[in-house]
Design an enzyme around this catalytic site. Structure first.
Site, PDB file in Angstrom:
ATOM      1  N   CYS A   1      -2.916  -5.698  10.989  1.00 18.78           N
ATOM      2  CA  CYS A   1      -2.426  -7.029  10.623  1.00 18.78           C
ATOM      3  C   CYS A   1      -3.371  -8.123  11.126  1.00 18.78           C
ATOM      4  O   CYS A   1      -3.495  -9.178  10.506  1.00 18.78           O
ATOM      5  CB  CYS A   1      -1.043  -7.266  11.189  1.00 18.78           C
ATOM      6  SG  CYS A   1       0.083  -5.890  10.912  1.00 18.78           S
TER       7      CYS A   1
ATOM      8  N   CYS B   1       0.076  -3.292   2.887  1.00 22.00           N
ATOM      9  CA  CYS B   1       1.458  -3.784   2.959  1.00 22.00           C
ATOM     10  C   CYS B   1       1.741  -4.879   1.941  1.00 22.00           C
ATOM     11  O   CYS B   1       2.884  -5.281   1.766  1.00 22.00           O
ATOM     12  CB  CYS B   1       1.741  -4.323   4.361  1.00 22.00           C
ATOM     13  SG  CYS B   1       0.675  -5.710   4.764  1.00 22.00           S
TER      14      CYS B   1
HETATM   15 FE1  FES Z   1       1.324  -6.622   6.558  1.00 25.28          FE
HETATM   16 FE2  FES Z   1       1.327  -6.842   9.115  1.00 25.28          FE
HETATM   17  S1  FES Z   1       2.508  -5.478   7.946  1.00 25.28           S
HETATM   18  S2  FES Z   1       0.022  -7.821   7.724  1.00 25.28           S
END
Ligand code: FES
Length: 127
Positions: A106, A37
């Site tokens: 995460c 992400c």
């Molecule tokens: Fe990136 Fe949670 S979406 S750490």
């Protein structure tokens, strides 16, 4: 905040994160990024007698990442380095009352950044 069903504890740690900031004269610093992400996090530790005397973090990330790091800092403060490096993403998620499956990655950031900070401390303090 994303439209995801977070526990009360996650929301609490996201809206009022503990130990946010930077330690200027930190004994160890660890930064990790989440390739899936692009989120990034840094953890700073102060070490005394092989224990985590103080810990702070800065996270550019989602709600789950911020809440995970916040609670992780509370879980390891005062612990020995050996205890702290055993912290897993599951420990963090359990302490938060659970994380949605799609957000489990995460919570990796918190334990990984912590291990990096401990590694950094050990490297600087090779006896
Ligand atoms: Fe990136 Fe949670 S979406 S750490």
């Amino acid at each position: 905040m994303e439209n995801i069903d977070y526990t009360k504890k996650v929301k609490d740690h996201f809206f009022n994160p503990r130990n946010v900031g930077e330690i200027k004269d930190a004994d160890g610093v660890g930064t990790v990024g989440n390739p899936s992400c692009g989120d990034i996090m840094t953890i700073y530790i102060k070490v005394k007698d092989e224990k985590i005397e103080d810990i702070k973090f800065k996270t550019y990330g989602c709600a789950a990442a911020i809440a995970s790091t916040s609670i992780a800092t509370e879980m390891v403060k005062g612990k020995t380095l050996e205890e702290a490096e055993k912290l897993t993403r599951d420990d963090v998620a359990n302490e938060l009352g659970g994380l949605p499956a799609i957000k489990m990655h995460c919570s990796n950031l918190a334990s990984d950044a912590l291990r990096e900070a401990i590694k950094n401390y050990r490297k600087k303090n090779k006896k």
